[in-house]
Write a protein that holds these residues in place. Structure first.
Motif, PDB file in Angstrom:
ATOM      1  N   GLU A 144       4.745 -27.627  20.153  1.00 19.37           N
ATOM      2  CA  GLU A 144       4.035 -28.690  19.574  1.00 19.37           C
ATOM      3  C   GLU A 144       4.820 -30.036  19.621  1.00 19.37           C
ATOM      4  N   LEU A 145       5.954 -30.083  20.605  1.00 21.48           N
ATOM      5  CA  LEU A 145       6.836 -31.091  20.694  1.00 21.48           C
ATOM      6  C   LEU A 145       7.229 -31.902  19.481  1.00 21.48           C
ATOM      7  N   ARG A 146       7.815 -30.981  18.672  1.00 21.35           N
ATOM      8  CA  ARG A 146       8.574 -31.145  17.448  1.00 21.35           C
ATOM      9  C   ARG A 146       9.969 -30.694  17.432  1.00 21.35           C
ATOM     10  N   TYR A 147      10.799 -31.808  17.051  1.00 28.37           N
ATOM     11  CA  TYR A 147      12.216 -31.362  17.054  1.00 28.37           C
ATOM     12  C   TYR A 147      12.612 -30.246  16.236  1.00 28.37           C
ATOM     13  N   VAL A 148      13.399 -29.308  17.018  1.00 31.21           N
ATOM     14  CA  VAL A 148      13.938 -28.130  16.070  1.00 31.21           C
ATOM     15  C   VAL A 148      15.269 -28.333  16.054  1.00 31.21           C
ATOM     16  N   HIS A 154      22.257 -37.016  21.527  1.00 29.34           N
ATOM     17  CA  HIS A 154      20.914 -37.371  21.709  1.00 29.34           C
ATOM     18  C   HIS A 154      20.536 -38.291  20.555  1.00 29.34           C
ATOM     19  N   ALA A 155      20.777 -37.814  19.388  1.00 30.24           N
ATOM     20  CA  ALA A 155      20.512 -38.493  18.146  1.00 30.24           C
ATOM     21  C   ALA A 155      20.944 -39.875  18.380  1.00 30.24           C
ATOM     22  N   GLU A 156      22.331 -40.292  18.717  1.00 30.41           N
ATOM     23  CA  GLU A 156      22.818 -41.626  19.154  1.00 30.41           C
ATOM     24  C   GLU A 156      22.233 -42.204  20.252  1.00 30.41           C
ATOM     25  N   ILE A 157      21.562 -41.605  21.027  1.00 27.88           N
ATOM     26  CA  ILE A 157      20.836 -42.290  22.175  1.00 27.88           C
ATOM     27  C   ILE A 157      19.363 -42.759  21.589  1.00 27.88           C
ATOM     28  N   ASN A 158      19.085 -42.049  20.897  1.00 22.36           N
ATOM     29  CA  ASN A 158      17.585 -42.440  20.077  1.00 22.36           C
ATOM     30  C   ASN A 158      17.771 -43.493  19.123  1.00 22.36           C
ATOM     31  N   GLY A 159      18.992 -43.647  18.551  1.00 22.89           N
ATOM     32  CA  GLY A 159      19.203 -44.299  17.524  1.00 22.89           C
ATOM     33  C   GLY A 159      18.666 -43.999  16.071  1.00 22.89           C
ATOM     34  N   LYS A 168       9.916 -33.681  13.362  1.00 21.04           N
ATOM     35  CA  LYS A 168       9.206 -34.905  13.695  1.00 21.04           C
ATOM     36  C   LYS A 168       8.729 -34.952  15.070  1.00 21.04           C
ATOM     37  N   HIS A 169       7.347 -35.123  15.371  1.00 22.03           N
ATOM     38  CA  HIS A 169       6.900 -35.193  16.817  1.00 22.03           C
ATOM     39  C   HIS A 169       7.797 -36.122  17.638  1.00 22.03           C
ATOM     40  N   VAL A 170       7.866 -35.826  18.804  1.00 21.16           N
ATOM     41  CA  VAL A 170       8.572 -36.675  19.939  1.00 21.16           C
ATOM     42  C   VAL A 170       8.133 -38.295  19.773  1.00 21.16           C
ATOM     43  N   SER A 171       6.562 -38.292  19.657  1.00 22.77           N
ATOM     44  CA  SER A 171       6.085 -39.745  19.672  1.00 22.77           C
ATOM     45  C   SER A 171       6.490 -40.529  18.301  1.00 22.77           C
ATOM     46  N   GLU A 172       6.919 -39.798  17.481  1.00 26.16           N
ATOM     47  CA  GLU A 172       7.348 -40.347  15.934  1.00 26.16           C
ATOM     48  C   GLU A 172       8.770 -41.157  16.220  1.00 26.16           C
ATOM     49  N   PRO A 175       8.595 -42.968  20.762  1.00 28.26           N
ATOM     50  CA  PRO A 175       7.093 -43.082  21.571  1.00 28.26           C
ATOM     51  C   PRO A 175       6.914 -43.103  23.003  1.00 28.26           C
ATOM     52  N   THR A 176       7.896 -43.947  23.577  1.00 29.06           N
ATOM     53  CA  THR A 176       7.799 -44.129  24.897  1.00 29.06           C
ATOM     54  C   THR A 176       8.284 -42.855  25.738  1.00 29.06           C
ATOM     55  N   LEU A 177       8.838 -41.800  25.210  1.00 28.40           N
ATOM     56  CA  LEU A 177       9.169 -40.743  25.882  1.00 28.40           C
ATOM     57  C   LEU A 177       8.023 -39.725  25.806  1.00 28.40           C
ATOM     58  N   LEU A 178       6.970 -39.746  25.063  1.00 26.87           N
ATOM     59  CA  LEU A 178       5.783 -38.934  25.010  1.00 26.87           C
ATOM     60  C   LEU A 178       5.139 -38.730  26.372  1.00 26.87           C
TER      61      LEU A 178
END
Length: 187
Positions: A144-148, A154-159, A168-172, A175-178
Motif C-alpha cells: 500500500e506504499l507505506r513505510y515498513v 534514506h531518512a536523512e535524504i528525506n529530511g 506513513k504513505h510515501v505521499s505523506e 509527495p514528489t516521489l509518489l
C-alpha cells in the motif's frame, strides 16, 4: 472409534507439524509432518518427553512464562520461538499452542501446531543486514506504499527521522516521489 480414526487421518495429512503433549510433557501424538520436522518416527517418539525431540528457546526474556500464562488464561498462545533439535539444528518456528482440558476443566496437556519458518527468517535477517549496512538510502514499503522499514541514510535524504516514516504513505513523507514510485510499482 470411526470418528477418532477419521480425526487421526485428517491430522496426519496436515502440512504443519501437529503434536499432542500430555500434562507431564510426554508425546501422545505426532503427525507425519512432525515426524519429518523433528527427524523421528512416531513409534519412537510416543511416550517420550518433549525435550527428547526438541528444546524450546524463547526469543524474548520471559517468553515461556508469558506463553504459559496465555495458555492458562485464554487457553491458547500463538507466537514464535526456536526449536533446538537433538542434532543441534535450530529451527525458527511459528507455534500455536492450545491447552487441552478434561470435562472438569483441568488441563491435561496441549496441542501444538508448528510451522518451520527458518528460511523465511534467514531472508528477513539478510534483508535487515542489507538495510543496516548499505551506504545508500534504502527502505521497505508495504504494497500500500507505506513505510515498513527504513535505514538512516534514506531518512536523512528525506529530511525526516526514520521512526517518523513507519506506517506513513510515501505521499505523506515525500509527495514528489509518489508518481515515480507508482510508475515503478505499476499501481
Amino acid at each position: 472409534a470411526d470418528l477418532s480414526r477419521f480425526r487421526g487421518e485428517l491430522l496426519a495429512q496436515v502440512g504443519d507439524a501437529v503434536l499432542v503433549i500430555d500434562a507431564d510433557q510426554r508425546v501422545t501424538y505426532l503427525n507425519a509432518a512432525a515426524e519429518r520436522l523433528y527427524g523421528v518416527a512416531g513409534s519412537d517418539a510416543l511416550g517420550r518427553h518433549r525435550s527428547e525431540l526438541f528444546e524450546r528457546r524463547w526469543l524474548q526474556p520471559g517468553g515461556e512464562a508469558a506463553a504459559m500464562a496465555a495458555l492458562r488464561e485464554r487457553g491458547e498462545w500463538r507466537g514464535e520461538n526456536i526449536h533446538v533439535l537433538r542434532d543441534g539444528r535450530e529451527l525458527y518456528c511459528e507455534s500455536n499452542l492450545t491447552d487441552l482440558r478434561d470435562p472438569d476443566g483441568r488441563s491435561i496437556g496441549m496441542l501444538a501446531v508448528v510451522r518451520d519458518v527458518t528460511e523465511k527468517q534467514r531472508v528477513h535477517e539478510l534483508l535487515d543486514t542489507l538495510l543496516l549496512t548499505t551506504p545508500i538510502g534504502f527502505c521497505y514499503l508495504h504494497r500500500e506504499l507505506r513505510y515498513v522499514r527504513i535505514n538512516d541514510r534514506h531518512a536523512e535524504i528525506n529530511g525526516v527521522p526514520a521512526h517518523a516514516h513507519i506506517g506513513k504513505h510515501v505521499s505523506e513523507i515525500v509527495p514528489t516521489l509518489l508518481a515515480p514510485v507508482l510508475e515503478v510499482t505499476q499501481q
